[in-house]
Design an enzyme around this catalytic site. Structure first.
Site, PDB file in Angstrom:
ATOM      1  N   LYS A 153      -0.171 -30.449-101.658  1.00  0.00           N
ATOM      2  CA  LYS A 153      -0.683 -30.339-103.029  1.00  0.00           C
ATOM      3  C   LYS A 153       0.477 -30.435-104.036  1.00  0.00           C
ATOM      4  CE  LYS A 153      -4.361 -29.637-104.263  1.00  0.00           C
ATOM      5  NZ  LYS A 153      -5.455 -30.598-104.588  1.00  0.00           N
ATOM      6  N   GLY A 189       3.257 -17.921 -91.653  1.00  0.00           N
ATOM      7  CA  GLY A 189       3.716 -18.224 -93.014  1.00  0.00           C
ATOM      8  C   GLY A 189       2.819 -17.672 -94.101  1.00  0.00           C
ATOM      9  N   ILE A 232     -15.806 -26.804-105.046  1.00  0.00           N
ATOM     10  CA  ILE A 232     -15.548 -26.767-106.500  1.00  0.00           C
ATOM     11  C   ILE A 232     -16.037 -28.060-107.148  1.00  0.00           C
ATOM     12  CG2 ILE A 232     -13.854 -26.308-108.299  1.00  0.00           C
ATOM     13  CD1 ILE A 232     -12.042 -25.069-106.178  1.00  0.00           C
ATOM     14  N   TYR A 268      -0.472 -27.382 -96.284  1.00  0.00           N
ATOM     15  CA  TYR A 268      -1.448 -27.601 -97.361  1.00  0.00           C
ATOM     16  C   TYR A 268      -0.764 -27.540 -98.725  1.00  0.00           C
ATOM     17  CZ  TYR A 268      -4.838 -26.324-100.953  1.00  0.00           C
ATOM     18  OH  TYR A 268      -5.543 -26.259-102.133  1.00  0.00           O
ATOM     19  N   THR A 295      -3.369 -26.220-107.301  1.00  0.00           N
ATOM     20  CA  THR A 295      -3.552 -24.838-106.839  1.00  0.00           C
ATOM     21  C   THR A 295      -2.328 -23.983-107.153  1.00  0.00           C
ATOM     22  OG1 THR A 295      -3.735 -23.492-104.841  1.00  0.00           O
ATOM     23  CG2 THR A 295      -2.761 -25.651-104.555  1.00  0.00           C
ATOM     24  N   ASP A 296      -2.560 -22.679-107.290  1.00  0.00           N
ATOM     25  CA  ASP A 296      -1.427 -21.756-107.483  1.00  0.00           C
ATOM     26  C   ASP A 296      -0.547 -21.670-106.231  1.00  0.00           C
ATOM     27  OD1 ASP A 296      -3.152 -20.302-105.847  1.00  0.00           O
ATOM     28  OD2 ASP A 296      -3.287 -18.559-107.172  1.00  0.00           O
ATOM     29  N   GLU A 297      -1.062 -22.172-105.098  1.00  0.00           N
ATOM     30  CA  GLU A 297      -0.262 -22.093-103.863  1.00  0.00           C
ATOM     31  C   GLU A 297       1.013 -22.922-103.948  1.00  0.00           C
ATOM     32  OE1 GLU A 297      -2.224 -22.216-100.109  1.00  0.00           O
ATOM     33  OE2 GLU A 297      -4.014 -21.240-100.878  1.00  0.00           O
TER      34      GLU A 297
HETATM   35  P1  NAD Z   1     -13.582 -28.456-100.204  1.00  0.00           P
HETATM   36  O1  NAD Z   1     -12.873 -28.569 -98.911  1.00  0.00           O
HETATM   37  O2  NAD Z   1     -14.784 -27.581-100.304  1.00  0.00           O
HETATM   38  O3  NAD Z   1     -14.041 -29.922-100.690  1.00  0.00           O
HETATM   39  C1  NAD Z   1     -13.212 -31.040-100.577  1.00  0.00           C
HETATM   40  C2  NAD Z   1     -14.092 -32.282-100.720  1.00  0.00           C
HETATM   41  O4  NAD Z   1     -13.236 -33.449-100.655  1.00  0.00           O
HETATM   42  C3  NAD Z   1     -15.123 -32.438 -99.594  1.00  0.00           C
HETATM   43  O5  NAD Z   1     -16.387 -32.766-100.145  1.00  0.00           O
HETATM   44  C4  NAD Z   1     -14.584 -33.608 -98.754  1.00  0.00           C
HETATM   45  O6  NAD Z   1     -15.609 -34.377 -98.134  1.00  0.00           O
HETATM   46  C5  NAD Z   1     -13.845 -34.407 -99.806  1.00  0.00           C
HETATM   47  N1  NAD Z   1     -12.784 -35.257 -99.231  1.00  0.00           N
HETATM   48  C6  NAD Z   1     -11.856 -34.904 -98.307  1.00  0.00           C
HETATM   49  N2  NAD Z   1     -11.078 -35.958 -98.010  1.00  0.00           N
HETATM   50  C7  NAD Z   1     -11.507 -36.999 -98.786  1.00  0.00           C
HETATM   51  C8  NAD Z   1     -11.080 -38.340 -98.941  1.00  0.00           C
HETATM   52  N3  NAD Z   1     -10.064 -38.828 -98.234  1.00  0.00           N
HETATM   53  N4  NAD Z   1     -11.730 -39.120 -99.824  1.00  0.00           N
HETATM   54  C9  NAD Z   1     -12.785 -38.636-100.545  1.00  0.00           C
HETATM   55  N5  NAD Z   1     -13.244 -37.372-100.417  1.00  0.00           N
HETATM   56  C10 NAD Z   1     -12.596 -36.553 -99.553  1.00  0.00           C
HETATM   57  O7  NAD Z   1     -12.472 -28.025-101.266  1.00  0.00           O
HETATM   58  P2  NAD Z   1     -12.581 -27.111-102.572  1.00  0.00           P
HETATM   59  O8  NAD Z   1     -12.347 -25.714-102.200  1.00  0.00           O
HETATM   60  O9  NAD Z   1     -13.783 -27.487-103.327  1.00  0.00           O
HETATM   61  O10 NAD Z   1     -11.288 -27.606-103.372  1.00  0.00           O
HETATM   62  C11 NAD Z   1     -11.363 -28.694-104.276  1.00  0.00           C
HETATM   63  C12 NAD Z   1     -10.001 -28.926-104.881  1.00  0.00           C
HETATM   64  O11 NAD Z   1      -9.565 -27.761-105.567  1.00  0.00           O
HETATM   65  C13 NAD Z   1      -8.926 -29.248-103.857  1.00  0.00           C
HETATM   66  O12 NAD Z   1      -8.085 -30.244-104.412  1.00  0.00           O
HETATM   67  C14 NAD Z   1      -8.184 -27.941-103.690  1.00  0.00           C
HETATM   68  O13 NAD Z   1      -6.851 -28.172-103.328  1.00  0.00           O
HETATM   69  C15 NAD Z   1      -8.291 -27.363-105.084  1.00  0.00           C
HETATM   70  N6  NAD Z   1      -8.259 -25.889-105.190  1.00  0.00           N
HETATM   71  C16 NAD Z   1      -9.122 -25.126-104.460  1.00  0.00           C
HETATM   72  C17 NAD Z   1      -9.126 -23.739-104.635  1.00  0.00           C
HETATM   73  C18 NAD Z   1     -10.085 -22.857-103.876  1.00  0.00           C
HETATM   74  O14 NAD Z   1     -10.007 -21.638-103.979  1.00  0.00           O
HETATM   75  N7  NAD Z   1     -11.042 -23.407-103.116  1.00  0.00           N
HETATM   76  C19 NAD Z   1      -8.235 -23.142-105.521  1.00  0.00           C
HETATM   77  C20 NAD Z   1      -7.358 -23.958-106.246  1.00  0.00           C
HETATM   78  C21 NAD Z   1      -7.386 -25.320-106.073  1.00  0.00           C
HETATM   79  O1  TDX Z   2     -10.779 -15.365 -91.356  1.00  0.00           O
HETATM   80  C1  TDX Z   2      -9.990 -15.142 -92.298  1.00  0.00           C
HETATM   81  N1  TDX Z   2      -9.368 -13.940 -92.362  1.00  0.00           N
HETATM   82  C2  TDX Z   2      -8.454 -13.625 -93.344  1.00  0.00           C
HETATM   83  O2  TDX Z   2      -7.914 -12.515 -93.359  1.00  0.00           O
HETATM   84  C3  TDX Z   2      -9.705 -16.130 -93.313  1.00  0.00           C
HETATM   85  C4  TDX Z   2     -10.368 -17.478 -93.275  1.00  0.00           C
HETATM   86  C5  TDX Z   2      -8.799 -15.789 -94.289  1.00  0.00           C
HETATM   87  N2  TDX Z   2      -8.175 -14.581 -94.302  1.00  0.00           N
HETATM   88  C6  TDX Z   2      -7.219 -14.288 -95.378  1.00  0.00           C
HETATM   89  C7  TDX Z   2      -6.136 -15.312 -95.586  1.00  0.00           C
HETATM   90  C8  TDX Z   2      -5.877 -15.240 -97.073  1.00  0.00           C
HETATM   91  O3  TDX Z   2      -4.939 -14.217 -97.351  1.00  0.00           O
HETATM   92  O4  TDX Z   2      -7.971 -14.278 -96.591  1.00  0.00           O
HETATM   93  C9  TDX Z   2      -7.226 -14.855 -97.663  1.00  0.00           C
HETATM   94  C10 TDX Z   2      -7.996 -16.033 -98.212  1.00  0.00           C
HETATM   95  O5  TDX Z   2      -7.980 -17.042 -97.220  1.00  0.00           O
HETATM   96  P1  TDX Z   2      -8.674 -18.473 -97.448  1.00  0.00           P
HETATM   97  O6  TDX Z   2     -10.097 -18.264 -97.829  1.00  0.00           O
HETATM   98  O7  TDX Z   2      -8.342 -19.329 -96.283  1.00  0.00           O
HETATM   99  O8  TDX Z   2      -7.937 -18.969 -98.780  1.00  0.00           O
HETATM  100  P2  TDX Z   2      -6.387 -19.197 -99.141  1.00  0.00           P
HETATM  101  O9  TDX Z   2      -5.577 -19.428 -97.944  1.00  0.00           O
HETATM  102  O10 TDX Z   2      -5.980 -18.082-100.067  1.00  0.00           O
HETATM  103  O11 TDX Z   2      -6.492 -20.587 -99.974  1.00  0.00           O
HETATM  104  C11 TDX Z   2      -7.551 -20.790-100.925  1.00  0.00           C
HETATM  105  O12 TDX Z   2      -7.093 -20.600-102.249  1.00  0.00           O
HETATM  106  C12 TDX Z   2      -6.190 -21.559-102.765  1.00  0.00           C
HETATM  107  C13 TDX Z   2      -8.151 -22.186-100.783  1.00  0.00           C
HETATM  108  O13 TDX Z   2      -8.617 -22.380 -99.463  1.00  0.00           O
HETATM  109  C14 TDX Z   2      -7.149 -23.254-101.177  1.00  0.00           C
HETATM  110  O14 TDX Z   2      -7.766 -24.538-101.118  1.00  0.00           O
HETATM  111  C15 TDX Z   2      -6.702 -22.968-102.588  1.00  0.00           C
HETATM  112  O15 TDX Z   2      -5.709 -23.888-102.998  1.00  0.00           O
END
Ligand code: NAD
Ligand code: TDX
Length: 339
Positions: A157, A278, A12, A153, A125-127
């Site tokens: 957060k 969980g 993101i 996680y 996050t909504d989590e």
């Molecule tokens: P991601 O894992 O793709 O990216 C995380 C980035 O943070 C990576 O580039 C990593 O190198 C960097 N990082 C990790 N530890 C670090 C540190 N100590 N110092 C500096 N950089 C560091 O994650 P994402 O999916 O892009 O998520 C970004 C943010 O959005 C997170 O805070 C996550 O909790 C939040 N978020 C993600 C989702 C989702 O669906 N992916 C949804 C809601 C919120």
């Molecule tokens: O191999 C898989 N099989 C499977 O069934 C994986 C990786 C996931 N899943 C399921 C678990 C979840 O119900 O799919 C759903 C999505 O899983 P993830 O992609 O791991 O996402 P989730 O756990 O929902 O969390 C994501 O959304 C909220 C992001 O990773 C978080 O960073 C964000 O805060």
């Protein structure tokens, strides 16, 4: 304005850097990232030569380093994406999630306070709200829903959010927090559901669906998330939380079957595996506040967004194949080696 984006080599954060560098050529965007397994500078190729973009490698939890950086750079705005983001990894190594997500956030807050940052935005996050039952489609997370975390996680957060809000109440710091539903789109690391299933289906590998695949996620295209954060840092009220989501709920099985159909692959690739401990049942965001107060509206439905995303993974196979082969980690050395 000088804007620090942390975690901008991730999914993101990387999309947000692209968005900001292109939309605001007069602003300076500094991307600070530790380049953990999830950080990938190949994601920044399209912007790396732009004059308003710079990259700094470093750890948000490294207090002396962060204090020095803030003293030198005098940031106006900080947007904190940097985090350990994968729920399954938090089950095997919770301590790292406390270190990065909680302590790292607190270090950024201290530095922002010490050096007069005008807006600190926390990407959450909504989590943090826990989950909703599968048989109550009438229920949604609002900003008033109590924190009720399930995984290490989400606990990390939620802890970070509480520190951010405490720094507002105690020190009057100008903070905002956003809580977003599941993102999808380009540059998504292939350990997460959608890119994992696309990459495995293309290789005719089995698709591991946890439990019965009945869990529900509320999907938001990453570019709609980026636009929402931009709006919040410019127009949001300090001390406030904004939920971001576009009413795109799907069961995991529906998502996987959509991907298989789009790729003309058989459903026999689906393999039901042991459930995540969980495992949250359903996430669903009520976005009324950001829609009515800030005028945000998502541009993508899941049906249009997933089609474009699958096409992106087909068109950008090098990007994710480099990750799967580990080759992406050589990119930093190639680009920045010796500097
Ligand atoms: P991601 O894992 O793709 O990216 C995380 C980035 O943070 C990576 O580039 C990593 O190198 C960097 N990082 C990790 N530890 C670090 C540190 N100590 N110092 C500096 N950089 C560091 O994650 P994402 O999916 O892009 O998520 C970004 C943010 O959005 C997170 O805070 C996550 O909790 C939040 N978020 C993600 C989702 C989702 O669906 N992916 C949804 C809601 C919120
Ligand atoms: O191999 C898989 N099989 C499977 O069934 C994986 C990786 C996931 N899943 C399921 C678990 C979840 O119900 O799919 C759903 C999505 O899983 P993830 O992609 O791991 O996402 P989730 O756990 O929902 O969390 C994501 O959304 C909220 C992001 O990773 C978080 O960073 C964000 O805060």
């Amino acid at each position: 304005m000088k804007i620090l984006v942390t975690g901008g080599a991730g999914f993101i954060g990387g999309n947000f850097v692209h968005f900001m560098v292109n939309k605001y050529p007069e602003d300076q965007i500094v991307n600070l990232d530790l380049l953990t397994y999830a950080g990938n500078l190949e994601t920044l190729k399209p912007v790396e030569d732009k004059p308003n973009y710079t990259f700094v490698k470093g750890d948000i939890a490294d207090r002396p380093f962060i204090m020095d950086l803030f003293e030198k750079e005098k940031f106006d705005v900080v947007v904190n994406f940097a985090a350990e983001s994968h729920v399954d990894r938090s089950i095997t190594n919770p301590g790292l999630f406390v270190q990065t997500n909680v302590l790292g956030t607190q270090v950024l807050l201290d530095a922002s306070r010490a050096y007069g940052v005008k807006r600190y935005h926390q990407v959450s996050t909504d989590e943090v709200y826990g989950d909703l039952p599968l048989d109550r489609p009438d229920l949604f997370f609002t900003e008033e829903t109590p924190i009720h975390t399930s995984s290490p996680y989400s606990a990390s957060k939620a802890s970070a959010d509480l520190f951010v809000l405490a720094y507002y109440r105690t020190f009057g710091m100008p903070v905002t927090v956003s809580r977003c539903s599941n993102n999808y789109g380009p540059y998504h690391f292939p350990e997460k559901l959608i890119p994992l299933m696309i990459s495995r289906a293309l290789a005719d590998e089995s698709l591991p669906v946890y439990g019965k695949g009945e869990n529900v996620r509320d999907w938001l295209h990453v570019s709609d998330h980026c636009a929402a954060i931009d709006l919040i840092i410019r127009k949001g009220t300090v001390g406030e939380i904004y939920n971001i989501g576009g009413h795109n709920e799907r069961t995991n099985l529906e998502v996987v079957k959509t991907i298989l159909r789009a790729l003309s692959k058989p459903e026999s690739l689906i393999q039901y595996v042991t459930d995540r401990p969980g495992h949250d049942r359903r996430y669903a965001i009520d976005p009324t506040k950001i829609e009515t107060q800030l005028g945000w509206k998502p541009q993508y439905t899941f049906d249009t967004g997933i089609e474009m995303t699958i096409q992106w993974y087909l068109d950008n196979q090098d990007w994710w194949k480099h990750i799967l082969s580990g080759e992406y980690s050589n990119y930093f050395e190639k680009m920045y080696g010796g500097r």
